[in-house]
Design an enzyme around this catalytic site. Structure first.
Site, PDB file in Angstrom:
ATOM      1  N   SER A   6       0.831  -1.207   0.000  1.00  0.00           N
ATOM      2  CA  SER A   6       0.000   0.000   0.000  1.00  0.00           C
ATOM      3  C   SER A   6       0.861   1.250   0.000  1.00  0.00           C
ATOM      4  O   SER A   6       1.564   1.546   0.960  1.00  0.00           O
ATOM      5  CB  SER A   6      -0.909   0.014   1.233  1.00  0.00           C
ATOM      6  OG  SER A   6      -1.461   1.314   1.369  1.00  0.00           O
ATOM      7  N   HIS A  31      -1.119  -1.332  -4.310  1.00  0.00           N
ATOM      8  CA  HIS A  31      -2.404  -0.927  -3.733  1.00  0.00           C
ATOM      9  C   HIS A  31      -2.452   0.599  -3.581  1.00  0.00           C
ATOM     10  O   HIS A  31      -1.573   1.193  -2.951  1.00  0.00           O
ATOM     11  CB  HIS A  31      -2.523  -1.613  -2.369  1.00  0.00           C
ATOM     12  CG  HIS A  31      -3.846  -1.499  -1.701  1.00  0.00           C
ATOM     13  ND1 HIS A  31      -4.924  -2.293  -2.019  1.00  0.00           N
ATOM     14  CD2 HIS A  31      -4.259  -0.696  -0.692  1.00  0.00           C
ATOM     15  CE1 HIS A  31      -5.953  -1.986  -1.241  1.00  0.00           C
ATOM     16  NE2 HIS A  31      -5.574  -1.013  -0.422  1.00  0.00           N
ATOM     17  N   ASP A  33      -4.707   3.726  -2.263  1.00  0.00           N
ATOM     18  CA  ASP A  33      -5.822   4.059  -1.371  1.00  0.00           C
ATOM     19  C   ASP A  33      -6.346   5.464  -1.634  1.00  0.00           C
ATOM     20  O   ASP A  33      -5.670   6.450  -1.356  1.00  0.00           O
ATOM     21  CB  ASP A  33      -5.353   3.975   0.080  1.00  0.00           C
ATOM     22  CG  ASP A  33      -5.105   2.547   0.529  1.00  0.00           C
ATOM     23  OD1 ASP A  33      -6.055   1.755   0.502  1.00  0.00           O
ATOM     24  OD2 ASP A  33      -3.960   2.237   0.907  1.00  0.00           O
ATOM     25  N   MET A  35      -9.079   8.302  -0.651  1.00  0.00           N
ATOM     26  CA  MET A  35      -9.964   8.670   0.470  1.00  0.00           C
ATOM     27  C   MET A  35     -10.559  10.048   0.205  1.00  0.00           C
ATOM     28  O   MET A  35      -9.856  10.939  -0.281  1.00  0.00           O
ATOM     29  CB  MET A  35      -9.171   8.725   1.773  1.00  0.00           C
ATOM     30  CG  MET A  35      -8.471   7.427   2.111  1.00  0.00           C
ATOM     31  SD  MET A  35      -7.543   7.612   3.644  1.00  0.00           S
ATOM     32  CE  MET A  35      -6.724   6.023   3.714  1.00  0.00           C
ATOM     33  N   HIS A  64      -8.235   1.099  -4.264  1.00  0.00           N
ATOM     34  CA  HIS A  64      -9.176   0.910  -3.150  1.00  0.00           C
ATOM     35  C   HIS A  64      -9.852   2.251  -2.889  1.00  0.00           C
ATOM     36  O   HIS A  64      -9.244   3.171  -2.356  1.00  0.00           O
ATOM     37  CB  HIS A  64      -8.374   0.407  -1.933  1.00  0.00           C
ATOM     38  CG  HIS A  64      -9.185   0.245  -0.686  1.00  0.00           C
ATOM     39  ND1 HIS A  64      -8.624   0.107   0.561  1.00  0.00           N
ATOM     40  CD2 HIS A  64     -10.530   0.191  -0.479  1.00  0.00           C
ATOM     41  CE1 HIS A  64      -9.562  -0.018   1.466  1.00  0.00           C
ATOM     42  NE2 HIS A  64     -10.739   0.033   0.873  1.00  0.00           N
ATOM     43  N   MET A  66     -12.044   4.484  -0.974  1.00  0.00           N
ATOM     44  CA  MET A  66     -12.731   4.735   0.310  1.00  0.00           C
ATOM     45  C   MET A  66     -13.476   6.047   0.178  1.00  0.00           C
ATOM     46  O   MET A  66     -13.108   7.069   0.775  1.00  0.00           O
ATOM     47  CB  MET A  66     -11.691   4.756   1.442  1.00  0.00           C
ATOM     48  CG  MET A  66     -11.191   3.366   1.800  1.00  0.00           C
ATOM     49  SD  MET A  66      -9.666   3.387   2.760  1.00  0.00           S
ATOM     50  CE  MET A  66      -8.493   3.513   1.423  1.00  0.00           C
ATOM     51  N   MET A 135     -11.636  -5.632   5.177  1.00  0.00           N
ATOM     52  CA  MET A 135     -10.858  -4.669   5.982  1.00  0.00           C
ATOM     53  C   MET A 135     -10.592  -5.279   7.349  1.00  0.00           C
ATOM     54  O   MET A 135     -11.527  -5.680   8.055  1.00  0.00           O
ATOM     55  CB  MET A 135     -11.620  -3.352   6.155  1.00  0.00           C
ATOM     56  CG  MET A 135     -11.736  -2.490   4.907  1.00  0.00           C
ATOM     57  SD  MET A 135     -10.186  -2.134   4.050  1.00  0.00           S
ATOM     58  CE  MET A 135      -9.195  -1.373   5.344  1.00  0.00           C
ATOM     59  N   ASP A 173      -6.746  -6.339   4.231  1.00  0.00           N
ATOM     60  CA  ASP A 173      -6.086  -5.025   4.256  1.00  0.00           C
ATOM     61  C   ASP A 173      -6.180  -4.414   5.650  1.00  0.00           C
ATOM     62  O   ASP A 173      -7.275  -4.171   6.149  1.00  0.00           O
ATOM     63  CB  ASP A 173      -6.794  -4.125   3.219  1.00  0.00           C
ATOM     64  CG  ASP A 173      -6.198  -2.732   3.106  1.00  0.00           C
ATOM     65  OD1 ASP A 173      -5.143  -2.465   3.705  1.00  0.00           O
ATOM     66  OD2 ASP A 173      -6.814  -1.904   2.390  1.00  0.00           O
TER      67      ASP A 173
HETATM   68  C1  DX5 Z   1      -6.362   1.763   5.385  1.00  0.00           C
HETATM   69  C2  DX5 Z   1      -5.909   1.443   3.987  1.00  0.00           C
HETATM   70  C3  DX5 Z   1      -4.810   0.470   3.973  1.00  0.00           C
HETATM   71  C4  DX5 Z   1      -3.553   0.933   4.669  1.00  0.00           C
HETATM   72  C5  DX5 Z   1      -2.891  -0.277   5.238  1.00  0.00           C
HETATM   73  O1  DX5 Z   1      -7.487   2.536   5.349  1.00  0.00           O
HETATM   74  O2  DX5 Z   1      -6.975   0.917   3.223  1.00  0.00           O
HETATM   75  O3  DX5 Z   1      -4.526   0.013   2.651  1.00  0.00           O
HETATM   76  O4  DX5 Z   1      -2.668   1.626   3.840  1.00  0.00           O
HETATM   77  O5  DX5 Z   1      -1.820   0.121   6.021  1.00  0.00           O
HETATM   78  P1  DX5 Z   1      -1.193  -0.852   7.135  1.00  0.00           P
HETATM   79  O6  DX5 Z   1      -0.712  -2.074   6.411  1.00  0.00           O
HETATM   80  O7  DX5 Z   1      -0.083  -0.034   7.710  1.00  0.00           O
HETATM   81  O8  DX5 Z   1      -2.273  -1.160   8.126  1.00  0.00           O
HETATM   82 ZN    ZN Z   2      -6.482  -0.109   1.290  1.00  0.00          ZN
END
Ligand code: DX5
Ligand code: ZN
Length: 214
Positions: A6, A31, A33, A35, A64, A66, A135, A173
């Site tokens: 990630s 990956h 992310d 948001m 991903h 969010m 998650m 994740d």
């Molecule tokens: C959290 C993200 C993850 C995050 C994971 O909201 O979706 O992908 O980057 O990070 P670690 O592996 O540090 O928990």
């Molecule tokens: Zn993620």
């Protein structure tokens, strides 16, 4: 084991260096992310950044989302170069339509469940999805601790997939390291996402390769 590091935990002033590090490891996915500050209490990066990342690598871009109502952005995610689009069950009113439109856009469709959302809610969509992302932390931040109940959910999902004849992959994740990753592997996971355990490691390539060997 497929590993999807990630980039949320990467050094944003050295993204190319960090992407090249991943390319030199056993990871085959990356990956990303996204948001929106509404679905989760944080804002990360958006489509122009994913486009830059995708242009710098041939790794599989695992996006991903969010965000609220991610179905609005299917074309934008595809145009940014993503190969897989993960949308949250909790963010879609018309999940079936969103999954079909992701596939029609030429991407693999992933459905993501928050920690409190039961696996059983997927029974009528499991045959249509390419991946389920469980998650194992509440989404929004990297570096949180693995929620152990996820192991029960992985086993339930494995059963649902096997009984339905679905080919969906199980991705996990949040809070993944060598020890929680091994437990997820034993429970039936196919893909592990890792942020802090990779990018904060003394030897990130070794950290990735350790997860890939699970
Ligand atoms: C959290 C993200 C993850 C995050 C994971 O909201 O979706 O992908 O980057 O990070 P670690 O592996 O540090 O928990
Ligand atoms: Zn993620």
């Amino acid at each position: 084991m497929i590993v999807s590091p990630s980039l949320l935990s990467a050094d944003f002033t050295n993204l190319r260096r960090d992407i090249d590090m991943v390319r030199g490891s056993r990871a085959t996915w990356l990956h990303c992310d996204v948001m929106d500050g509404v679905f989760v209490p944080n804002i990360s990066f958006g489509f122009p950044v994913i486009k830059a990342i995708a242009s710098a690598t041939d790794l599989v871009i695992d996006a991903h989302l969010m965000i609220v109502d991610p179905g609005r952005y299917v074309d934008a995610v595809r145009d940014a170069g993503a190969h897989i689009m993960n949308v949250h069950y909790e963010g879609c009113t018309h999940l079936h339509r969103v999954v079909q439109s992701i596939k029609a856009a030429g991407m693999k469709a992933g459905v993501t469940l928050n920690p409190a959302t039961p696996v059983a809610l997927l029974s009528d969509i499991i045959g249509d999805v390419d991946m389920v992302l469980l998650m194992s932390v509440n989404p929004g931040f990297s570096g949180q601790s693995f929620i152990r109940h996820t192991l029960v959910k992985i086993a339930q999902l494995r059963k649902l997939i096997d009984e339905s004849g679905s080919k969906a992959l199980i991705q996990v994740d949040g809070g993944i390291n060598l020890s929680t990753g091994a437990e997820c592997a034993a429970a039936g996971a196919d893909v592990l996402v890792a942020g802090n355990a990779v990018f904060r490691a003394e030897n990130p390539v070794e950290a990735i390769n350790g997860l890939a060997a699970l």
